[in-house]
Design a protein around this motif. Sequence first.
Motif, PDB file in Angstrom:
ATOM      1  N   LEU A  11      17.134  -2.546  27.789  1.00 32.91           N
ATOM      2  CA  LEU A  11      16.856  -3.920  27.360  1.00 32.91           C
ATOM      3  C   LEU A  11      15.688  -3.906  26.385  1.00 32.91           C
ATOM      4  N   VAL A  12      15.876  -4.560  25.252  1.00 31.86           N
ATOM      5  CA  VAL A  12      14.833  -4.585  24.238  1.00 31.86           C
ATOM      6  C   VAL A  12      14.808  -5.973  23.601  1.00 31.86           C
ATOM      7  N   GLN A  13      13.640  -6.379  23.152  1.00 34.90           N
ATOM      8  CA  GLN A  13      13.512  -7.680  22.502  1.00 34.90           C
ATOM      9  C   GLN A  13      14.004  -7.623  21.065  1.00 34.90           C
ATOM     10  N   PRO A  14      14.433  -8.742  20.523  1.00 35.96           N
ATOM     11  CA  PRO A  14      14.817  -8.766  19.093  1.00 35.96           C
ATOM     12  C   PRO A  14      13.698  -8.214  18.228  1.00 35.96           C
ATOM     13  N   GLY A  15      14.111  -7.398  17.253  1.00 34.55           N
ATOM     14  CA  GLY A  15      13.145  -6.740  16.387  1.00 34.55           C
ATOM     15  C   GLY A  15      12.672  -5.399  16.904  1.00 34.55           C
ATOM     16  N   GLY A  16      13.018  -5.073  18.135  1.00 35.38           N
ATOM     17  CA  GLY A  16      12.589  -3.823  18.735  1.00 35.38           C
ATOM     18  C   GLY A  16      13.443  -2.638  18.333  1.00 35.38           C
ATOM     19  N   SER A  17      13.137  -1.504  18.934  1.00 32.42           N
ATOM     20  CA  SER A  17      13.816  -0.250  18.602  1.00 32.42           C
ATOM     21  C   SER A  17      14.232   0.492  19.867  1.00 32.42           C
ATOM     22  N   LEU A  18      15.272   1.293  19.713  1.00 31.76           N
ATOM     23  CA  LEU A  18      15.729   2.211  20.746  1.00 31.76           C
ATOM     24  C   LEU A  18      16.237   3.474  20.074  1.00 31.76           C
ATOM     25  N   ARG A  19      16.245   4.549  20.837  1.00 28.86           N
ATOM     26  CA  ARG A  19      16.857   5.781  20.368  1.00 28.86           C
ATOM     27  C   ARG A  19      17.875   6.241  21.394  1.00 28.86           C
ATOM     28  N   LEU A  20      19.120   6.297  20.971  1.00 30.22           N
ATOM     29  CA  LEU A  20      20.185   6.783  21.830  1.00 30.22           C
ATOM     30  C   LEU A  20      20.401   8.269  21.596  1.00 30.22           C
ATOM     31  N   SER A  21      20.709   8.978  22.667  1.00 33.18           N
ATOM     32  CA  SER A  21      20.986  10.405  22.582  1.00 33.18           C
ATOM     33  C   SER A  21      22.345  10.696  23.195  1.00 33.18           C
ATOM     34  N   CYS A  22      22.992  11.719  22.682  1.00 36.76           N
ATOM     35  CA  CYS A  22      24.288  12.141  23.217  1.00 36.76           C
ATOM     36  C   CYS A  22      24.285  13.665  23.285  1.00 36.76           C
ATOM     37  N   ALA A  23      24.478  14.177  24.491  1.00 35.65           N
ATOM     38  CA  ALA A  23      24.547  15.618  24.698  1.00 35.65           C
ATOM     39  C   ALA A  23      26.006  16.039  24.808  1.00 35.65           C
ATOM     40  N   ALA A  24      26.381  17.053  24.057  1.00 34.63           N
ATOM     41  CA  ALA A  24      27.768  17.518  24.030  1.00 34.63           C
ATOM     42  C   ALA A  24      27.881  18.912  24.630  1.00 34.63           C
ATOM     43  N   SER A  25      28.877  19.085  25.482  1.00 29.93           N
ATOM     44  CA  SER A  25      29.109  20.401  26.084  1.00 29.93           C
ATOM     45  C   SER A  25      30.300  21.047  25.397  1.00 29.93           C
ATOM     46  N   THR A  26      29.997  21.871  24.419  1.00 31.25           N
ATOM     47  CA  THR A  26      31.019  22.602  23.683  1.00 31.25           C
ATOM     48  C   THR A  26      30.342  23.754  22.949  1.00 31.25           C
ATOM     49  N   ASN A  27      31.094  24.817  22.763  1.00 29.76           N
ATOM     50  CA  ASN A  27      30.572  25.957  21.993  1.00 29.76           C
ATOM     51  C   ASN A  27      30.805  25.786  20.492  1.00 29.76           C
ATOM     52  N   PHE A  28      31.478  24.692  20.141  1.00 28.05           N
ATOM     53  CA  PHE A  28      31.863  24.498  18.743  1.00 28.05           C
ATOM     54  C   PHE A  28      31.340  23.180  18.205  1.00 28.05           C
ATOM     55  N   GLY A 106      32.292   9.623  25.378  1.00 27.95           N
ATOM     56  CA  GLY A 106      31.392   9.564  26.504  1.00 27.95           C
ATOM     57  C   GLY A 106      31.634   8.299  27.312  1.00 27.95           C
ATOM     58  N   GLN A 107      30.838   8.137  28.358  1.00 27.08           N
ATOM     59  CA  GLN A 107      30.993   6.994  29.258  1.00 27.08           C
ATOM     60  C   GLN A 107      30.302   5.735  28.739  1.00 27.08           C
ATOM     61  N   GLY A 108      29.413   5.905  27.794  1.00 25.85           N
ATOM     62  CA  GLY A 108      28.752   4.748  27.205  1.00 25.85           C
ATOM     63  C   GLY A 108      27.381   4.478  27.803  1.00 25.85           C
ATOM     64  N   THR A 109      26.546   3.815  27.001  1.00 22.00           N
ATOM     65  CA  THR A 109      25.229   3.381  27.457  1.00 22.00           C
ATOM     66  C   THR A 109      25.006   1.945  26.974  1.00 22.00           C
ATOM     67  N   GLN A 110      24.500   1.118  27.854  1.00 24.17           N
ATOM     68  CA  GLN A 110      24.346  -0.305  27.549  1.00 24.17           C
ATOM     69  C   GLN A 110      23.086  -0.558  26.743  1.00 24.17           C
ATOM     70  N   VAL A 111      23.235  -1.305  25.665  1.00 23.61           N
ATOM     71  CA  VAL A 111      22.099  -1.792  24.885  1.00 23.61           C
ATOM     72  C   VAL A 111      22.137  -3.318  24.929  1.00 23.61           C
ATOM     73  N   THR A 112      21.053  -3.907  25.384  1.00 16.76           N
ATOM     74  CA  THR A 112      20.949  -5.357  25.467  1.00 16.76           C
ATOM     75  C   THR A 112      19.729  -5.809  24.681  1.00 16.76           C
ATOM     76  N   VAL A 113      19.957  -6.682  23.723  1.00 16.77           N
ATOM     77  CA  VAL A 113      18.882  -7.209  22.886  1.00 16.77           C
ATOM     78  C   VAL A 113      18.707  -8.683  23.233  1.00 16.77           C
ATOM     79  N   SER A 114      17.588  -8.982  23.858  1.00 18.43           N
ATOM     80  CA  SER A 114      17.364 -10.337  24.336  1.00 18.43           C
ATOM     81  C   SER A 114      15.882 -10.577  24.551  1.00 18.43           C
ATOM     82  N   SER A 115      15.474 -11.815  24.319  1.00 16.39           N
ATOM     83  CA  SER A 115      14.093 -12.175  24.588  1.00 16.39           C
ATOM     84  C   SER A 115      13.960 -12.756  25.992  1.00 16.39           C
TER      85      SER A 115
END
Length: 115
Positions: A11-28, A106-115
Amino acid sequence: QVQLVESGGGLVQPGGSLRLSCAASTNFFSIYTMGWYRQAPGKQRELVATVTSGGTTNYADSVKGRFTISRDNAKNMVYLQLNSLKPEDTAVYYCNARSIVRSDWGQGTQVTVSS
């Protein structure tokens, strides 16, 4: 099959920032086009950004100049930096790995932007 695990949503306020990460399990990992997609309630899943194996990026018009996709082939990771967030960015964000023969999610990650 490529297993993808997203993290970094919240959850982040309008104007804010987030960093999403995704880890992949593969040799390629380096051969895949990696992408971020999102799905808001009642809407279809839509493209947010992609980065090819060569590093070429592509963004939806709605996020250009605000979001940045990047990848680290040494760590099998892809990132999405979200800046200047707006309420309309609220959605579940999904990581995608795509090659010429398959596409995995992936299964997804929720991002909510709200004051």
